[in-house]
Design a protein around this motif. Structure first.
Motif, PDB file in Angstrom:
ATOM      1  N   SER A 109      14.873  57.157  40.420  1.00 25.17           N
ATOM      2  CA  SER A 109      14.620  58.298  41.299  1.00 25.17           C
ATOM      3  C   SER A 109      15.057  57.957  42.714  1.00 25.17           C
ATOM      4  CB  SER A 109      13.130  58.657  41.282  1.00 25.17           C
ATOM      5  OG  SER A 109      12.836  59.670  42.217  1.00 25.17           O
ATOM      6  N   ASP A 110      15.398  58.989  43.480  1.00 22.21           N
ATOM      7  CA  ASP A 110      15.608  58.757  44.904  1.00 22.21           C
ATOM      8  C   ASP A 110      14.269  58.894  45.620  1.00 22.21           C
ATOM      9  OD1 ASP A 110      15.228  61.497  44.945  1.00 22.21           O
ATOM     10  OD2 ASP A 110      17.316  61.977  45.380  1.00 22.21           O
ATOM     11  N   LYS A 111      14.228  58.534  46.903  1.00 24.93           N
ATOM     12  CA  LYS A 111      12.975  58.537  47.662  1.00 24.93           C
ATOM     13  C   LYS A 111      12.316  59.906  47.691  1.00 24.93           C
ATOM     14  CE  LYS A 111      13.202  54.749  51.037  1.00 24.93           C
ATOM     15  NZ  LYS A 111      13.347  54.433  52.486  1.00 24.93           N
ATOM     16  N   SER A 112      13.138  60.932  47.812  1.00 26.51           N
ATOM     17  CA  SER A 112      12.614  62.298  47.978  1.00 26.51           C
ATOM     18  C   SER A 112      11.802  62.772  46.782  1.00 26.51           C
ATOM     19  CB  SER A 112      13.767  63.276  48.233  1.00 26.51           C
ATOM     20  OG  SER A 112      14.496  62.907  49.362  1.00 26.51           O
ATOM     21  N   HIS A 113      12.088  62.220  45.601  1.00 26.03           N
ATOM     22  CA  HIS A 113      11.440  62.729  44.391  1.00 26.03           C
ATOM     23  C   HIS A 113      10.616  61.677  43.658  1.00 26.03           C
ATOM     24  CE1 HIS A 113      15.049  65.178  45.274  1.00 26.03           C
ATOM     25  NE2 HIS A 113      14.216  66.163  45.048  1.00 26.03           N
ATOM     26  N   LEU A 114      10.421  60.540  44.335  1.00 27.28           N
ATOM     27  CA  LEU A 114       9.686  59.440  43.717  1.00 27.28           C
ATOM     28  C   LEU A 114       8.237  59.817  43.437  1.00 27.28           C
ATOM     29  CD1 LEU A 114      10.383  56.591  42.783  1.00 27.28           C
ATOM     30  CD2 LEU A 114       9.613  55.734  45.006  1.00 27.28           C
ATOM     31  N   LYS A 115       7.600  60.519  44.364  1.00 28.79           N
ATOM     32  CA  LYS A 115       6.192  60.909  44.159  1.00 28.79           C
ATOM     33  C   LYS A 115       6.047  61.867  42.981  1.00 28.79           C
ATOM     34  CE  LYS A 115       4.292  60.178  48.788  1.00 28.79           C
ATOM     35  NZ  LYS A 115       3.634  60.812  49.968  1.00 28.79           N
ATOM     36  N   THR A 116       7.015  62.773  42.852  1.00 32.34           N
ATOM     37  CA  THR A 116       6.975  63.710  41.724  1.00 32.34           C
ATOM     38  C   THR A 116       7.017  62.955  40.401  1.00 32.34           C
ATOM     39  OG1 THR A 116       8.125  65.386  43.044  1.00 32.34           O
ATOM     40  CG2 THR A 116       8.125  65.704  40.662  1.00 32.34           C
ATOM     41  N   VAL A 117       7.910  61.958  40.320  1.00 31.40           N
ATOM     42  CA  VAL A 117       8.031  61.154  39.105  1.00 31.40           C
ATOM     43  C   VAL A 117       6.778  60.323  38.878  1.00 31.40           C
ATOM     44  CG1 VAL A 117       9.334  59.300  37.993  1.00 31.40           C
ATOM     45  CG2 VAL A 117      10.538  61.089  39.248  1.00 31.40           C
ATOM     46  N   GLN A 118       6.210  59.783  39.949  1.00 34.78           N
ATOM     47  CA  GLN A 118       5.009  58.946  39.822  1.00 34.78           C
ATOM     48  C   GLN A 118       3.806  59.716  39.312  1.00 34.78           C
ATOM     49  OE1 GLN A 118       4.962  57.418  43.835  1.00 34.78           O
ATOM     50  NE2 GLN A 118       5.965  55.485  43.248  1.00 34.78           N
ATOM     51  N   HIS A 119       3.828  61.051  39.466  1.00 32.69           N
ATOM     52  CA  HIS A 119       2.721  61.876  38.979  1.00 32.69           C
ATOM     53  C   HIS A 119       2.873  62.264  37.507  1.00 32.69           C
ATOM     54  CE1 HIS A 119       1.695  62.396  43.269  1.00 32.69           C
ATOM     55  NE2 HIS A 119       0.477  62.562  42.792  1.00 32.69           N
ATOM     56  N   THR A 120       3.975  61.852  36.876  1.00 34.05           N
ATOM     57  CA  THR A 120       4.132  62.093  35.440  1.00 34.05           C
ATOM     58  C   THR A 120       3.429  60.984  34.672  1.00 34.05           C
ATOM     59  OG1 THR A 120       6.171  60.800  35.189  1.00 34.05           O
ATOM     60  CG2 THR A 120       6.403  63.113  35.878  1.00 34.05           C
ATOM     61  N   SER A 121       3.186  61.233  33.389  1.00 36.07           N
ATOM     62  CA  SER A 121       2.543  60.205  32.576  1.00 36.07           C
ATOM     63  C   SER A 121       3.426  58.965  32.472  1.00 36.07           C
ATOM     64  CB  SER A 121       2.225  60.742  31.177  1.00 36.07           C
ATOM     65  OG  SER A 121       3.405  61.145  30.511  1.00 36.07           O
ATOM     66  N   TYR A 122       4.750  59.163  32.489  1.00 32.20           N
ATOM     67  CA  TYR A 122       5.677  58.031  32.434  1.00 32.20           C
ATOM     68  C   TYR A 122       5.666  57.255  33.744  1.00 32.20           C
ATOM     69  CZ  TYR A 122       7.928  58.709  27.912  1.00 32.20           C
ATOM     70  OH  TYR A 122       8.182  58.763  26.578  1.00 32.20           O
ATOM     71  N   GLY A 123       5.452  57.976  34.845  1.00 34.09           N
ATOM     72  CA  GLY A 123       5.420  57.318  36.144  1.00 34.09           C
ATOM     73  C   GLY A 123       4.160  56.504  36.363  1.00 34.09           C
ATOM     74  N   LYS A 124       3.121  56.788  35.560  1.00 37.82           N
ATOM     75  CA  LYS A 124       1.842  56.086  35.713  1.00 37.82           C
ATOM     76  C   LYS A 124       1.693  54.900  34.773  1.00 37.82           C
ATOM     77  CE  LYS A 124      -0.424  60.418  37.051  1.00 37.82           C
ATOM     78  NZ  LYS A 124      -1.370  61.490  36.613  1.00 37.82           N
ATOM     79  N   THR A 125       2.665  54.703  33.894  1.00 40.51           N
ATOM     80  CA  THR A 125       2.568  53.618  32.928  1.00 40.51           C
ATOM     81  C   THR A 125       3.553  52.510  33.251  1.00 40.51           C
ATOM     82  OG1 THR A 125       2.712  53.035  30.592  1.00 40.51           O
ATOM     83  CG2 THR A 125       4.204  54.731  31.375  1.00 40.51           C
ATOM     84  N   ASN A 126       3.246  51.320  32.807  1.00 39.23           N
ATOM     85  CA  ASN A 126       4.127  50.180  33.039  1.00 39.23           C
ATOM     86  C   ASN A 126       5.129  49.975  31.908  1.00 39.23           C
ATOM     87  OD1 ASN A 126       2.945  49.447  35.501  1.00 39.23           O
ATOM     88  ND2 ASN A 126       1.280  48.388  34.445  1.00 39.23           N
ATOM     89  N   SER A 127       5.012  50.794  30.842  1.00 40.46           N
ATOM     90  CA  SER A 127       5.889  50.603  29.684  1.00 40.46           C
ATOM     91  C   SER A 127       7.317  51.055  29.968  1.00 40.46           C
ATOM     92  CB  SER A 127       5.338  51.369  28.465  1.00 40.46           C
ATOM     93  OG  SER A 127       5.269  52.755  28.747  1.00 40.46           O
ATOM     94  N   THR A 128       7.466  51.975  30.920  1.00 40.90           N
ATOM     95  CA  THR A 128       8.799  52.423  31.331  1.00 40.90           C
ATOM     96  C   THR A 128       9.049  51.975  32.762  1.00 40.90           C
ATOM     97  OG1 THR A 128       8.642  54.375  29.908  1.00 40.90           O
ATOM     98  CG2 THR A 128      10.301  54.421  31.643  1.00 40.90           C
ATOM     99  N   LYS A 129      10.144  51.287  32.990  1.00 46.43           N
ATOM    100  CA  LYS A 129      10.463  50.786  34.335  1.00 46.43           C
ATOM    101  C   LYS A 129      10.928  51.933  35.217  1.00 46.43           C
ATOM    102  CE  LYS A 129      11.796  46.080  32.959  1.00 46.43           C
ATOM    103  NZ  LYS A 129      11.574  46.181  31.499  1.00 46.43           N
ATOM    104  N   LEU A 130      10.325  52.031  36.402  1.00 46.61           N
ATOM    105  CA  LEU A 130      10.684  53.055  37.378  1.00 46.61           C
ATOM    106  C   LEU A 130      11.309  52.382  38.593  1.00 46.61           C
ATOM    107  CD1 LEU A 130      10.661  55.903  38.613  1.00 46.61           C
ATOM    108  CD2 LEU A 130       8.267  55.528  39.251  1.00 46.61           C
ATOM    109  N   PHE A 131      12.543  52.810  38.910  1.00 42.32           N
ATOM    110  CA  PHE A 131      13.262  52.237  40.037  1.00 42.32           C
ATOM    111  C   PHE A 131      13.634  53.333  41.028  1.00 42.32           C
ATOM    112  CE2 PHE A 131      14.284  49.405  36.485  1.00 42.32           C
ATOM    113  CZ  PHE A 131      14.083  48.143  37.043  1.00 42.32           C
ATOM    114  N   SER A 132      13.717  52.932  42.297  1.00 41.24           N
ATOM    115  CA  SER A 132      14.355  53.789  43.299  1.00 41.24           C
ATOM    116  C   SER A 132      15.759  53.237  43.528  1.00 41.24           C
ATOM    117  CB  SER A 132      13.564  53.759  44.611  1.00 41.24           C
ATOM    118  OG  SER A 132      13.615  52.460  45.192  1.00 41.24           O
TER     119      SER A 132
END
Length: 500
Positions: A109-132
């Motif tokens: 994700s880019d910075k502008s949409h990182l919070k939106t992604v973090q509020h998804t179930s995938y964004g709250k779990t460590n099983s899927t790597k989330l990068f900016s």
């Protein structure tokens, strides 16, 4: 090796190593074909060695246009990894649904949409790597590449292996992931080059969002395949586009009518030098004749056509010389596109019926959705759901959409999806949405609501803002005691369209 398995950028890195392949408008960063290939190789090594991704794994991208996405495409062509571009305008709940369907190994994700992604179930779990993008800066930094990254052994792919999963809404209101394969990528490029004359001298600008097939596959991938030059904009700006047409001596530009209308309204419209432009490519919706004429006065021809996420997307083309003579037409099929027009019993008809498509640029189906695939593809033909008719010279005209979809500012909106969200409100008994004309966006939604309480328009709009992307939110809301129905109990949309 099959023709669709060629490493395009690696080839151009040999043929034209010092030629600029692409430039980022916002950052002014440019990459030669040699640099783009090295960064693609470096990224491919990072994805496969460091992150342990392999062919068929998915990378979801929630971000505005950027050079990094183009580098990821180069890496995906080399590795067989699948890119899943997500509409960043969607809400967290909408994006979460798409993540659950695609099951990405990595989310970027880019910075502008990182919070939106973090509020998804995938964004709250460590099983899927989330990068900016910032976290991956060293991967995409052209200052950190040398001849060590000149070679990467391409991963063999089959013809129906996808390079993209592109989400498109359906009549049920739930998005479907159309498979966009390496084979489709190649043949769409060939069809495009034949109809639009794409070659190494092509110079274009893309400001169409990369979560659409229009952003990726109308011009970007065909131009890169043919060794052309690309300027990438983060998002559309009418004034900036006019400036770049002149400064970059662009030869071709693609936009939707709303964009072209905004460009005409700019003060710089009259002074801009358009002499390098061969024509504009227009898609998404029909171009109004007065707008075509306005551009023709400036010597800019308009080339219209027709496409689908699941097929092509460059399927038909109306030559710029026919823009006025054949107004309203989507033209004729491109070189390797087969068409058939059928009635509701799928019997072939000569004049008016549903448009069916066949050829090497047709999707093999939808990601993990056998039912939708079987409904769309029958006996090798893709059923578009669009009703077309032909004239005496076999030019095609779209009459209506079976699927009730409307296009708002170039974005596809499906009433069923909006209705499904509206009906989740506890005070709404029934809801129906139809399209109405809009001077700015072409079409917008008008919602008819049956409620069991005194519900206000503002309350409905606030609810929509939580659950729907902005372009899907109805612009007008009308309250009814009941929705008009036909004899079979279905909502009569013809009557609704006539209610003010």
């Amino acid at each position: 090796m099959n023709i669709w398995q060629q490493d395009w950028i690696a080839k151009w890195a040999v043929y034209s190593p010092k030629k600029i392949a692409l430039k980022d408008f916002e950052t002014n960063v440019s990459l030669t074909y040699l640099e783009l290939n090295r960064l693609g190789n470096k990224t491919a090594i990072y994805l496969t060695k460091e992150l342990k991704l392999s062919k068929g794994d998915r990378i979801a991208i929630v971000a505005e246009n950027s050079v990094e996405q183009l580098i990821l495409f180069v890496a995906a062509q080399k590795t067989g990894i699948i890119l899943v571009p997500i509409n960043y305008r969607l809400t967290s709940s909408e994006i979460d649904y798409l993540f659950k369907v695609a099951e990405p190994k990595i989310i970027i994700s880019d910075k502008s949409h990182l919070k939106t992604v973090q509020h998804t179930s995938y964004g709250k779990t460590n099983s899927t790597k989330l990068f900016s993008w910032e976290q991956l800066h060293t991967v995409f930094d052209k200052k950190q590449i040398d001849e060590d990254f000149d070679y990467f052994k391409i991963t063999p792919v089959q013809e129906d292996d996808p390079i993209f999963i592109l989400f498109t809404s359906g009549t049920t209101g739930f998005p479907k992931g159309a498979l966009y394969t390496h084979k489709m990528l190649f043949w769409n490029s060939i069809n495009t080059a034949f109809s639009l004359v794409i070659n190494t001298e092509t110079r274009t600008l893309n400001c169409m969002p990369l979560f659409h097939t229009g952003g990726w596959n109308v011009l970007i991938t065909p131009v890169l395949h043919h060794g052309g030059y690309l300027v990438l904009m983060r998002s559309f700006s009418a004034g900036a586009v006019l400036k770049l047409i002149e400064e970059e001596k662009l030869t071709i530009y693609m936009g939707v009518p709303t964009m072209l209308k905004m460009m005409v309204e700019e003060s710089a419209f009259e002074q801009t030098d358009y002499s390098s432009i061969l024509y504009f490519i227009v898609g998404g919706e029909a171009m109004p004749i007065p707008l075509i004429e306005k551009w023709n006065e400036k010597g800019v021809a308009i080339r219209q056509g027709y496409g689908l996420t699941e097929v092509g997307p460059n399927l038909t083309s109306l030559h710029q010389k026919d823009a006025i003579r054949k107004k309203g037409s989507i033209g004729r099929p491109n070189f390797y596109v087969q068409i058939k027009i059928v009635d509701k019993e799928t019997c072939e008809v000569s004049k008016c019926g549903e448009l069916l498509l066949r050829g090497p640029m047709v999707t093999p189906g939808y990601w993990k959705d056998k039912t939708a695939t079987k409904e769309a593809i029958k006996d090798g033909w893709f059923h578009t759901g669009d009703v077309v008719e032909t004239d005496e010279q076999d030019y095609l005209y779209v009459v209506d959409r079976y699927k009730n979809m409307y296009i708002s500012g170039g974005e596809n909106v499906y009433p069923a999806e909006v209705e499904r969200v509206l009906c989740k409100h506890p005070a709404i008994i029934e809801a129906a949405v139809v399209s109405i004309k809009d001077n700015k966006w072409g079409e917008v939604g008008k919602a008819f609501i049956v409620s069991n309480s005194k519900l206000s328009e503002n309350e409905i709009l606030a609810f929509c803002k939580e659950h729907l992307a902005k372009f899907k939110i109805p612009k007008q809301i009308l309250f009814l005691k009941e929705l008009p129905k036909n004899d079979t109990g279905k909502v009569n949309r013809i009557i609704l369209k006539n209610i003010n």
